[in-house]
Motif scaffolding. Structure first.
Motif, mmCIF file in Angstrom:
data_model
loop_
_atom_site.group_PDB
_atom_site.id
_atom_site.type_symbol
_atom_site.label_atom_id
_atom_site.label_comp_id
_atom_site.label_asym_id
_atom_site.label_seq_id
_atom_site.Cartn_x
_atom_site.Cartn_y
_atom_site.Cartn_z
ATOM 1 N N ALA A 169 48.743 28.733 41.665
ATOM 2 C CA ALA A 169 47.323 28.682 41.992
ATOM 3 C C ALA A 169 46.803 30.107 42.126
ATOM 4 C CB ALA A 169 47.082 27.911 43.281
ATOM 5 N N THR A 170 45.524 30.274 41.850
ATOM 6 C CA THR A 170 44.875 31.585 41.960
ATOM 7 C C THR A 170 43.737 31.509 42.967
ATOM 8 O OG1 THR A 170 45.396 32.111 39.651
ATOM 9 C CG2 THR A 170 43.672 33.413 40.698
ATOM 10 N N TRP A 171 43.688 32.529 43.823
ATOM 11 C CA TRP A 171 42.652 32.644 44.831
ATOM 12 C C TRP A 171 41.908 33.967 44.613
ATOM 13 C CZ3 TRP A 171 42.638 29.091 49.203
ATOM 14 C CH2 TRP A 171 43.664 28.156 49.146
ATOM 15 N N VAL A 172 40.587 33.943 44.718
ATOM 16 C CA VAL A 172 39.775 35.161 44.663
ATOM 17 C C VAL A 172 38.880 35.181 45.893
ATOM 18 C CG1 VAL A 172 37.985 36.438 43.407
ATOM 19 C CG2 VAL A 172 39.813 35.287 42.133
ATOM 20 N N GLU A 173 38.972 36.263 46.627
ATOM 21 C CA GLU A 173 38.175 36.415 47.852
ATOM 22 C C GLU A 173 38.353 35.219 48.793
ATOM 23 O OE1 GLU A 173 35.831 39.355 48.734
ATOM 24 O OE2 GLU A 173 37.699 39.812 47.664
ATOM 25 N N GLY A 174 39.594 34.765 48.927
ATOM 26 C CA GLY A 174 39.904 33.705 49.868
ATOM 27 C C GLY A 174 39.558 32.308 49.405
ATOM 28 N N MET A 175 39.073 32.148 48.172
ATOM 29 C CA MET A 175 38.708 30.835 47.654
ATOM 30 C C MET A 175 39.614 30.478 46.481
ATOM 31 S SD MET A 175 35.042 29.499 46.139
ATOM 32 C CE MET A 175 34.266 29.773 47.733
ATOM 33 N N GLN A 176 40.177 29.265 46.509
ATOM 34 C CA GLN A 176 41.002 28.839 45.383
ATOM 35 C C GLN A 176 40.100 28.588 44.182
ATOM 36 O OE1 GLN A 176 44.319 26.064 45.987
ATOM 37 N NE2 GLN A 176 43.668 24.989 44.144
ATOM 38 N N GLY A 208 43.902 29.329 34.448
ATOM 39 C CA GLY A 208 42.583 29.612 33.915
ATOM 40 C C GLY A 208 42.255 31.093 33.986
ATOM 41 N N ILE A 209 41.056 31.421 33.538
ATOM 42 C CA ILE A 209 40.574 32.806 33.480
ATOM 43 C C ILE A 209 39.525 32.960 34.581
ATOM 44 C CG2 ILE A 209 39.429 34.539 32.030
ATOM 45 C CD1 ILE A 209 40.410 32.854 29.596
ATOM 46 N N HIS A 210 39.768 33.873 35.521
ATOM 47 C CA HIS A 210 38.939 33.945 36.720
ATOM 48 C C HIS A 210 38.309 35.333 36.851
ATOM 49 C CE1 HIS A 210 40.945 30.195 37.537
ATOM 50 N NE2 HIS A 210 42.117 30.798 37.533
ATOM 51 N N ASP A 211 36.999 35.384 36.728
ATOM 52 C CA ASP A 211 36.285 36.655 36.812
ATOM 53 C C ASP A 211 36.569 37.358 38.134
ATOM 54 O OD1 ASP A 211 35.229 35.885 34.418
ATOM 55 O OD2 ASP A 211 33.150 35.705 35.109
ATOM 56 N N ILE A 212 36.633 38.685 38.051
ATOM 57 C CA ILE A 212 36.844 39.482 39.257
ATOM 58 C C ILE A 212 36.038 40.769 39.130
ATOM 59 C CG2 ILE A 212 38.915 40.694 38.430
ATOM 60 C CD1 ILE A 212 40.038 40.253 41.340
ATOM 61 N N LEU A 213 35.466 41.222 40.238
ATOM 62 C CA LEU A 213 34.657 42.427 40.287
ATOM 63 C C LEU A 213 35.363 43.490 41.107
ATOM 64 C CD1 LEU A 213 31.189 40.776 41.110
ATOM 65 C CD2 LEU A 213 31.992 41.544 38.848
ATOM 66 N N ALA A 214 35.041 44.757 40.823
ATOM 67 C CA ALA A 214 35.579 45.843 41.632
ATOM 68 C C ALA A 214 35.238 45.610 43.100
ATOM 69 C CB ALA A 214 35.018 47.174 41.154
ATOM 70 N N GLY A 215 36.254 45.761 43.941
ATOM 71 C CA GLY A 215 36.095 45.520 45.367
ATOM 72 C C GLY A 215 36.614 44.167 45.811
ATOM 73 N N GLN A 216 36.844 43.263 44.858
ATOM 74 C CA GLN A 216 37.355 41.946 45.212
ATOM 75 C C GLN A 216 38.878 41.911 45.166
ATOM 76 O OE1 GLN A 216 35.261 39.303 42.446
ATOM 77 N NE2 GLN A 216 33.790 38.802 44.068
ATOM 78 N N SER A 217 39.460 40.966 45.895
ATOM 79 C CA SER A 217 40.903 40.807 45.945
ATOM 80 C C SER A 217 41.289 39.409 45.476
ATOM 81 C CB SER A 217 41.425 41.031 47.371
ATOM 82 O OG SER A 217 41.214 42.370 47.775
ATOM 83 N N SER A 218 42.529 39.302 45.008
ATOM 84 C CA SER A 218 43.023 38.028 44.515
ATOM 85 C C SER A 218 44.455 37.816 44.996
ATOM 86 C CB SER A 218 42.970 37.982 42.989
ATOM 87 O OG SER A 218 43.526 36.785 42.475
#
Length: 281
Positions: free
Chosen positions: A194-201, A245-255
């Motif tokens: 599973a992938t999480w970005v900014e604390g959200m799955q 899947g492919i999950h967008d990420i921005l500078a400053g965000q964590s995964s």
């Protein structure tokens, strides 16, 4: 209508477009649009990719494989694409290390959970009909990992698989995590993540999230690589596709990428900075 596999374009055009992408990547600057006419076939796109590989001041250490969306399958005539992973963009994560993902402002960036093969032997230079079972014989390690899908072109995925191919397969880096020591004895459906970005799955899947699983991706890389004159070598890696899947990420965000029963990988996106050619030699 399927593209004509014999279709080609002037070498000068391939080199010109490749030069734009290479310059933008080295400068860490976004492109306002595709720098020329769109490639009309995968063969034309790979010609542009090869031209860019020749211009990039680093050696190819492996390949990423990605799935072509169903809507494009008939037109493309293949179900996957491949792109180079360069030595300075391939990293092995130590315990508790947080991977830094360099994101080009105004470009495209996404985080992907991956299962990554490390080849244990050279592939024959002229074999282009590997089955997944035969591909397994060349595989050495299988690792959990992260791919940073990245490009200076924000619309790269929207413009289709041939455009993705033409810019290094939309790859910016691969990070290797721990080895899955018993992968040959495991069932593929036991490999779940599973992938999480900014604390959200944002996604959940696994090794069989993409049709055929990791060995089908490895067989594709071996076959397409040989057809292109890039036979794979021992020690090269093959990142087999976005398992959640492919999950967008921005500078400053964590995964956070969680591989059930195997461990977690952590990463943080940072602004990409310009790279001098001398730094990659």
């Amino acid at each position: 209508m399927k593209p004509n596999p014999a279709a080609s374009e002037p070498l000068e055009l391939s080199r010109e477009i490749a030069a734009h992408f290479v310059a933008a990547r080295l400068a860490a600057q976004a492109l306002p649009g595709y720098p020329g006419p769109l490639p009309q076939s995968l063969d034309a796109a790979y010609a542009r990719q090869d031209a860019a590989i020749a211009l990039w001041p680093d050696r190819v250490a492996g390949w990423k494989v990605g799935r072509i969306p169903d809507v494009w399958l008939e037109r493309m005539g293949e179900d996957r694409i491949m792109g180079p992973v360069f030595a300075h963009r391939l990293h092995t994560l130590t315990a508790d290390q947080i991977a830094e993902l360099p994101v080009i402002a105004g470009g495209f960036a996404a985080v992907e959970a991956e299962y990554v093969f490390v080849l244990g032997a050279d592939a024959p230079i002229d074999k282009t009909d590997f089955t997944p079972q035969q591909a397994a014989e060349l595989a050495g390690e299988l690792r959990i990992g992260i791919e940073l899908a990245g490009s200076p072109l924000a619309t790269i995925n929207e413009l289709g698989p041939a455009v993705v191919v033409s810019d290094f397969g939309n790859n910016a880096a691969v990070f290797l995590g721990p080895v899955i020591g018993d992968w040959r004895e495991r069932s593929w459906d036991s490999l779940v993540c599973a992938t999480w970005v900014e604390g959200m799955q944002v996604g959940r899947g696994g090794a069989l999230h993409l049709p055929g699983g990791p060995l089908a991706a490895l067989a594709f890389a071996l076959n397409r690589g040989a057809r292109r004159g890039h036979p794979l070598k021992a020690g090269m890696i093959v990142s087999t596709g976005a398992a959640t899947g492919i999950h967008d990420i921005l500078a400053g965000q964590s995964s956070r990428l969680v591989f059930d029963g195997l461990g977690e990988l952590h990463c943080h996106a940072v602004p990409a900075t310009a790279t001098a050619k001398e730094q990659l030699r």
